[in-house]
Design a protein around this motif. Structure first.
Motif, mmCIF file in Angstrom:
data_model
loop_
_atom_site.group_PDB
_atom_site.id
_atom_site.type_symbol
_atom_site.label_atom_id
_atom_site.label_comp_id
_atom_site.label_asym_id
_atom_site.label_seq_id
_atom_site.Cartn_x
_atom_site.Cartn_y
_atom_site.Cartn_z
ATOM 1 N N LYS A 46 43.824 66.869 -16.268
ATOM 2 C CA LYS A 46 42.452 66.772 -16.780
ATOM 3 C C LYS A 46 42.018 68.114 -17.387
ATOM 4 N N SER A 160 46.229 53.746 -1.903
ATOM 5 C CA SER A 160 47.665 53.984 -2.090
ATOM 6 C C SER A 160 47.947 55.214 -2.947
ATOM 7 N N GLY A 161 46.906 55.956 -3.351
ATOM 8 C CA GLY A 161 47.119 57.160 -4.161
ATOM 9 C C GLY A 161 47.281 58.395 -3.288
ATOM 10 N N GLY A 162 47.471 59.524 -3.938
ATOM 11 C CA GLY A 162 47.701 60.777 -3.208
ATOM 12 C C GLY A 162 46.575 61.070 -2.227
ATOM 13 N N THR A 163 45.336 60.969 -2.675
ATOM 14 C CA THR A 163 44.207 61.270 -1.792
ATOM 15 C C THR A 163 43.941 60.119 -0.842
ATOM 16 N N ALA A 183 47.795 48.499 -5.301
ATOM 17 C CA ALA A 183 48.620 47.464 -5.927
ATOM 18 C C ALA A 183 49.480 46.804 -4.848
ATOM 19 N N ASN A 186 52.397 48.324 -3.044
ATOM 20 C CA ASN A 186 52.156 49.417 -2.099
ATOM 21 C C ASN A 186 51.540 48.948 -0.783
ATOM 22 N N TYR A 200 43.030 45.367 -5.419
ATOM 23 C CA TYR A 200 41.807 45.584 -6.189
ATOM 24 C C TYR A 200 41.759 44.544 -7.307
ATOM 25 N N LEU A 259 31.495 63.805 -4.233
ATOM 26 C CA LEU A 259 32.159 64.993 -3.709
ATOM 27 C C LEU A 259 33.038 65.597 -4.794
ATOM 28 N N HIS A 312 49.783 55.123 -11.052
ATOM 29 C CA HIS A 312 50.192 54.203 -9.989
ATOM 30 C C HIS A 312 51.332 54.746 -9.125
#
Ligand SMILES: NC(=O)c1ccc[n+]([C@@H]2O[C@H](COP(=O)([O-])OP(=O)(O)OC[C@H]3O[C@@H](n4cnc5c(N)ncnc54)[C@H](OP(=O)(O)O)[C@@H]3O)[C@@H](O)[C@H]2O)c1
Length: 321
Positions: A46, A160-163, A183, A186, A200, A259, A312
């Motif tokens: 980003k 299911s993501g890093g965070t 997904a 996962n 989702y 946050l 993903h």
């Protein structure tokens, strides 16, 4: 000499280049860390994608987004202390450390203030240690912000993501019942970590109600979609118990906690810094899993970013110099 990966312009991952610099020296209160693994995070792409500014080419220079202002990349890493600056106590050459927050960790060596260091548990791999802290401290901030405890039922969007994977584990450790979106492929992972997995997409609200007939008391949004926000506010009566780390301005308008580091957001600096020792201890003891999805050499940073941008990857991406 030492290598460093930097963007050469604003744009896609193809703008990333690898450069040679002198090995840095530490100033007072700093150490140099020989990087063994540097965490890759969405903030990294980003920063040079232009996502944080909407300035046309003509006005870039006056807005401070000219090529010379391009950011260094890499906010976290793990490695070995190779030089110690004046006034540094409690850290020796050869110590194995985690460094976060730092800048420019996409490199062979990084300069870190001694306050950024946490001892790396011997049981933790370099890859896991290098990519534990940014997601881990963010997740710790989310569960703190919504005040999770025993008796709570929390919905984690983007579980299911890093965070999200960190938030799921920290929420479970606090005794909460955890529902998490991801997904389908996962879902086994979410189940293994103690969460009830949910897809989702259309119908999410009904799926959550069916999975949690007694209601949802808090929500953590790591996905940032309208759907995640809408479903959260439909389910959680107290909007101060909804925390979001990504999304649009609508979040503030509906009164959920935002946050992060944007204007009006809660950076949670104290909570995040204080969480580091606990995260390292839990990960070292095997109580907190750091799921590493892919490791790449420095010269393949662009490839790692392309995988990350696709959005993903179940778990973390890491650069191994
Ligand atoms: N505010 C802060 O302090 C802070 C800190 C860290 C990160 N962030 C931001 O938070 C976001 C998530 O970071 P991350 O590192 O966890 O990213 P990540 O590892 O790429 O995870 C993305 C998550 O979003 C899910 N997802 C993808 N498309 C979705 C959709 N249409 N609806 C719902 N979920 C969807 C993915 O699920 P599947 O893979 O299962 O499809 C995955 O769980 C990024 O935008 C990042 O910049 C903010």
């Amino acid at each position: 000499m030492a290598r460093i990966v930097r963007p050469t312009a604003y744009g896609t991952p193809d703008v990333l280049g690898i450069f040679e610099l002198r090995i840095p020296r530490p100033a007072a209160g700093e150490v140099v860390v020989g990087v063994r693994a540097a965490g890759v995070n969405p903030i990294d792409w980003k920063l040079y994608s232009g996502a944080f500014h909407t300035v046309d080419d003509e006005h870039k220079e006056s807005a401070g987004v000219a090529a010379e202002a391009l950011p260094a990349l890499g906010l976290e890493c793990a490695g070995v202390v190779t030089a110690v600056g004046v006034g540094v106590t409690g850290v020796e050459l050869g110590d194995e450390v985690i460094a976060h927050p730092v800048t420019a960790a996409y490199a062979d060596y990084v300069v870190a203030p001694v306050t950024a260091l946490v001892r790396k548990p011997a049981t933790l791999s370099w890859e896991a240690a290098g990519t534990l802290m940014l997601s881990g401290t963010t997740a710790a901030h989310t569960v703190h912000a919504v005040g999770l405890g025993r008796g709570d039922t929390v919905l984690v969007h983007g579980g299911s993501g890093g965070t999200g994977l960190m938030a799921v584990q920290l929420a479970t450790a606090r005794g909460a019942t955890v529902l998490a979106t991801g997904a389908e492929r996962n879902h086994h992972l979410l189940r293994e970590l103690g969460a009830v997995p949910l897809a989702y997409g259309p119908g999410l609200l009904d799926r959550v109600r069916a999975a949690a007939p007694d209601g949802v008391t808090a929500a953590v949004d790591c996905a940032g979609t309208d759907e995640a926000l809408d479903v959260s506010v439909a389910l959680v009566a107290d909007r101060t118990r909804i925390a979001s780390i990504v999304g649009t301005d609508r979040r503030a308008a509906v009164g959920v906690k935002t946050l992060g580091y944007g204007p009006g957001q809660d950076a949670g600096t104290e909570v995040r810094l204080a969480a580091r020792a606990d995260l390292a201890a839990r990960a070292g003891a095997g109580e907190l899993r750091v799921l590493v999805h892919g490791s790449y050499p420095l010269y393949e940073a662009a490839r790692a970013h392309k995988v990350g941008i696709a959005g993903h990857a179940p778990g973390k991406l890491v650069l191994v110099p």
